[in-house]
Design a protein around this motif. Structure first.
Motif, PDB file in Angstrom:
ATOM      1  N   THR A   1       0.839  -1.196   0.000  1.00 11.08           N
ATOM      2  CA  THR A   1       0.000   0.000   0.000  1.00 11.08           C
ATOM      3  C   THR A   1       0.878   1.253   0.000  1.00 11.08           C
ATOM      4  O   THR A   1       2.024   1.210  -0.449  1.00 11.08           O
ATOM      5  CB  THR A   1      -0.999  -0.051   1.175  1.00 11.08           C
ATOM      6  OG1 THR A   1      -1.927   1.026   1.058  1.00 11.08           O
ATOM      7  CG2 THR A   1      -0.321  -0.003   2.528  1.00 11.08           C
ATOM      8  N   PHE A   2       0.355   2.363   0.484  1.00  4.63           N
ATOM      9  CA  PHE A   2       1.041   3.654   0.389  1.00  4.63           C
ATOM     10  C   PHE A   2       1.230   4.301   1.755  1.00  4.63           C
ATOM     11  O   PHE A   2       0.437   4.089   2.677  1.00  4.63           O
ATOM     12  CB  PHE A   2       0.247   4.609  -0.518  1.00  4.63           C
ATOM     13  CG  PHE A   2      -1.162   4.893  -0.032  1.00  4.63           C
ATOM     14  CD1 PHE A   2      -1.430   5.991   0.780  1.00  4.63           C
ATOM     15  CD2 PHE A   2      -2.214   4.051  -0.379  1.00  4.63           C
ATOM     16  CE1 PHE A   2      -2.717   6.236   1.238  1.00  4.63           C
ATOM     17  CE2 PHE A   2      -3.508   4.299   0.078  1.00  4.63           C
ATOM     18  CZ  PHE A   2      -3.761   5.387   0.887  1.00  4.63           C
ATOM     19  N   SER A   3       2.277   5.083   1.862  1.00  8.55           N
ATOM     20  CA  SER A   3       2.455   6.003   2.996  1.00  8.55           C
ATOM     21  C   SER A   3       3.004   7.295   2.401  1.00  8.55           C
ATOM     22  O   SER A   3       4.194   7.586   2.492  1.00  8.55           O
ATOM     23  CB  SER A   3       3.404   5.428   4.046  1.00  8.55           C
ATOM     24  OG  SER A   3       3.596   6.367   5.083  1.00  8.55           O
ATOM     25  N   TYR A   4       2.113   8.039   1.766  1.00  8.90           N
ATOM     26  CA  TYR A   4       2.509   9.224   1.011  1.00  8.90           C
ATOM     27  C   TYR A   4       2.330  10.495   1.840  1.00  8.90           C
ATOM     28  O   TYR A   4       1.450  10.578   2.699  1.00  8.90           O
ATOM     29  CB  TYR A   4       1.670   9.350  -0.270  1.00  8.90           C
ATOM     30  CG  TYR A   4       1.861   8.253  -1.282  1.00  8.90           C
ATOM     31  CD1 TYR A   4       2.965   7.397  -1.255  1.00  8.90           C
ATOM     32  CD2 TYR A   4       0.923   8.061  -2.303  1.00  8.90           C
ATOM     33  CE1 TYR A   4       3.118   6.398  -2.206  1.00  8.90           C
ATOM     34  CE2 TYR A   4       1.075   7.062  -3.263  1.00  8.90           C
ATOM     35  CZ  TYR A   4       2.171   6.235  -3.209  1.00  8.90           C
ATOM     36  OH  TYR A   4       2.318   5.244  -4.156  1.00  8.90           O
ATOM     37  N   ALA A   5       3.149  11.483   1.531  1.00  6.17           N
ATOM     38  CA  ALA A   5       3.022  12.809   2.145  1.00  6.17           C
ATOM     39  C   ALA A   5       2.520  13.775   1.089  1.00  6.17           C
ATOM     40  O   ALA A   5       1.315  13.962   0.917  1.00  6.17           O
ATOM     41  CB  ALA A   5       4.361  13.254   2.733  1.00  6.17           C
ATOM     42  N   ARG A   6       3.450  14.345   0.331  1.00  2.00           N
ATOM     43  CA  ARG A   6       3.054  15.328  -0.689  1.00  2.00           C
ATOM     44  C   ARG A   6       2.080  14.750  -1.708  1.00  2.00           C
ATOM     45  O   ARG A   6       1.195  15.450  -2.197  1.00  2.00           O
ATOM     46  CB  ARG A   6       4.295  15.876  -1.404  1.00  2.00           C
ATOM     47  CG  ARG A   6       4.908  17.078  -0.728  1.00  2.00           C
ATOM     48  CD  ARG A   6       6.228  17.462  -1.336  1.00  2.00           C
ATOM     49  NE  ARG A   6       7.254  16.439  -1.158  1.00  2.00           N
ATOM     50  CZ  ARG A   6       8.500  16.556  -1.560  1.00  2.00           C
ATOM     51  NH1 ARG A   6       8.890  17.638  -2.203  1.00  2.00           N
ATOM     52  NH2 ARG A   6       9.376  15.604  -1.344  1.00  2.00           N
ATOM     53  N   ALA A   7       2.241  13.471  -2.052  1.00  5.56           N
ATOM     54  CA  ALA A   7       1.394  12.863  -3.087  1.00  5.56           C
ATOM     55  C   ALA A   7      -0.059  12.698  -2.631  1.00  5.56           C
ATOM     56  O   ALA A   7      -0.925  12.340  -3.426  1.00  5.56           O
ATOM     57  CB  ALA A   7       1.967  11.516  -3.521  1.00  5.56           C
ATOM     58  N   ILE A   8      -0.332  12.974  -1.346  1.00 12.71           N
ATOM     59  CA  ILE A   8      -1.727  13.053  -0.880  1.00 12.71           C
ATOM     60  C   ILE A   8      -2.064  14.477  -0.453  1.00 12.71           C
ATOM     61  O   ILE A   8      -3.127  14.997  -0.756  1.00 12.71           O
ATOM     62  CB  ILE A   8      -1.974  12.082   0.300  1.00 12.71           C
ATOM     63  CG1 ILE A   8      -1.889  10.634  -0.179  1.00 12.71           C
ATOM     64  CG2 ILE A   8      -3.354  12.327   0.928  1.00 12.71           C
ATOM     65  CD1 ILE A   8      -2.129   9.609   0.904  1.00 12.71           C
ATOM     66  N   GLN A   9      -1.123  15.120   0.227  1.00 10.35           N
ATOM     67  CA  GLN A   9      -1.400  16.434   0.817  1.00 10.35           C
ATOM     68  C   GLN A   9      -1.432  17.603  -0.168  1.00 10.35           C
ATOM     69  O   GLN A   9      -2.167  18.569   0.043  1.00 10.35           O
ATOM     70  CB  GLN A   9      -0.311  16.784   1.835  1.00 10.35           C
ATOM     71  CG  GLN A   9      -0.312  16.028   3.131  1.00 10.35           C
ATOM     72  CD  GLN A   9       0.734  16.631   4.068  1.00 10.35           C
ATOM     73  OE1 GLN A   9       0.910  17.840   4.116  1.00 10.35           O
ATOM     74  NE2 GLN A   9       1.437  15.774   4.779  1.00 10.35           N
ATOM     75  N   GLN A  10      -0.600  17.534  -1.210  1.00 11.79           N
ATOM     76  CA  GLN A  10      -0.337  18.743  -2.001  1.00 11.79           C
ATOM     77  C   GLN A  10      -1.586  19.413  -2.576  1.00 11.79           C
ATOM     78  O   GLN A  10      -1.711  20.643  -2.505  1.00 11.79           O
ATOM     79  CB  GLN A  10       0.678  18.441  -3.108  1.00 11.79           C
ATOM     80  CG  GLN A  10       1.422  19.685  -3.604  1.00 11.79           C
ATOM     81  CD  GLN A  10       2.253  20.361  -2.518  1.00 11.79           C
ATOM     82  OE1 GLN A  10       2.965  19.714  -1.791  1.00 11.79           O
ATOM     83  NE2 GLN A  10       2.130  21.682  -2.407  1.00 11.79           N
ATOM     84  N   PRO A  11      -2.541  18.657  -3.148  1.00  9.60           N
ATOM     85  CA  PRO A  11      -3.727  19.340  -3.678  1.00  9.60           C
ATOM     86  C   PRO A  11      -4.484  20.120  -2.600  1.00  9.60           C
ATOM     87  O   PRO A  11      -5.008  21.203  -2.860  1.00  9.60           O
ATOM     88  CB  PRO A  11      -4.576  18.187  -4.240  1.00  9.60           C
ATOM     89  CG  PRO A  11      -3.592  17.100  -4.530  1.00  9.60           C
ATOM     90  CD  PRO A  11      -2.561  17.206  -3.444  1.00  9.60           C
ATOM     91  N   ALA A  12      -4.521  19.567  -1.382  1.00 17.77           N
ATOM     92  CA  ALA A  12      -5.214  20.248  -0.279  1.00 17.77           C
ATOM     93  C   ALA A  12      -4.466  21.502   0.146  1.00 17.77           C
ATOM     94  O   ALA A  12      -5.071  22.570   0.341  1.00 17.77           O
ATOM     95  CB  ALA A  12      -5.359  19.296   0.907  1.00 17.77           C
TER      96      ALA A  12
END
Length: 346
Positions: free
Chosen positions: A291-302
């Protein structure tokens, strides 16, 4: 064996729940401030607190996120209504985690290489974080590919640190996320990345074994096997997936409950596409959850939408949850480019 062994197994299993991943929101104050400055957001504690509240209180986030990694400042903060962030996360069904390393520092006698520090006093910090409600931790080591590097000394020093951290966590009741990041920076080929990643993971698991870490009570957070950002020959999504899976199959014991990738500078959509390809094509072969443990790749649009404005919170949260949902689909092999509302950013 740790007195927490069964609790650790249960936590690791919950962190790796089907269709869920881990949100990395443990940026140091300096890193968070830098991102704020890029968007003309004032880099002060109240804005950091408000932004982290936006993240952890996003409606339905717990449907796609099993746990979130916090920074020391963040785990001590509360919502504007006075609810501790830890309690807010628990109420949302999100397991609180904590970054416990103190950063990558220059490695003595090894030019251009880093070693992660933070072992001094770690046992006491773990005890405090456990009391505060944290149930997992993170320690990141960085391996740089360049002219004549990484050296064996660098790989061994970082792997040893990860292993020492992991057993201290397990002793104190926190599931360790073991994060050896082979940096995307550079003009190296995917073949070189494979060699370095394989060598690094072999050494990490050797050191974990030597230090008596329990593989079934940890999560691995590796980088993908990928072309360097400046490489003229960029590997395809299919190639990244096949080479990453080959590397993991050769290195990661089957008793590890799960692998949660870092995004490591990939665009949001490319990070989702790579994860999806691995699960769509190879999932039946995996002994672990991938699975994933993303930072920018989840947060950036917000973050891009929020810009520090309270009036933008609701829409920013929708963008965060949408990105988490797309990665949830990728973790099941069900993601496709057609699900994206924004134009491709690959």
């Amino acid at each position: 064996m740790s007195k927490y062994a069964q609790e650790l197994r249960n936590t690791a299993k919950a962190m790796m729940a089907e269709g869920k991943g881990i949100l990395a929101m443990d940026e140091s104050n300096g890193t968070c401030n830098k991102r704020f400055k890029n968007l003309d957001i004032e880099p002060v504690e109240e804005n950091r607190r408000a932004y982290r509240e936006l993240l952890i209180t996003a409606p339905d986030l717990g449907n796609y996120i099993s746990g979130a990694i916090l920074y020391d400042e963040t785990i001590r903060q509360s919502t504007k209504d006075g609810v501790s962030f830890v309690k807010a996360m628990q109420d949302a069904g999100i397991i609180p985690g904590i970054k416990v390393d103190t950063g990558a520092k220059d490695l003595a006698a090894r030019p251009n290489e880093k070693v992660t520090e933070g072992l001094d006093g770690l046992r006491d910090r773990i005890a405090e974080y456990y009391e505060m409600g944290a149930r997992f931790a993170k320690w990141r080591s960085v391996i740089t590919i360049g002219d004549g590097i990484p050296s064996d000394g660098c790989i061994e020093a970082n792997a040893h640190g990860l292993a020492r951290y992991a057993v201290l966590c397990q002793e104190g009741g926190l599931v360790p996320i073991v994060e050896p990041e082979v940096l995307i920076n550079g003009d190296h080929t995917i073949e070189t990345c494979y060699e370095v990643t394989e060598k690094t993971l072999h050494e990490v698991f050797r050191q974990l074994y030597v230090q008596n870490a329990a593989y079934d009570q940890m999560i691995l957070k590796p980088s993908m096997v990928i072309s360097g950002a400046d490489c003229s020959q960029q590997a395809s999504v299919e190639e990244v997936a096949s080479e990453t899976v080959r590397c993991l199959m050769n290195c990661v014991p089957a008793s590890v409950p799960g692998i949660a990738f870092l995004s490591g500078g990939q665009s949001e959509q490319r990070a989702s596409a790579h994860l999806n390809e691995m699960n769509a094509k190879y999932r039946s072969q995996f002994p672990w959850r991938v699975t994933f443990s993303y930072a920018r790749a989840i947060q950036q649009p917000a973050l891009n939408y929020w810009k520090g404005e309270q009036s933008n919170v609701e829409e920013a949260q929708k963008r965060l949850v949408e990105r988490a949902k797309l990665n949830s689909e990728a973790s099941k092999g069900n993601y496709s480019q057609s699900m994206e509302k924004e134009p491709a950013l690959v």
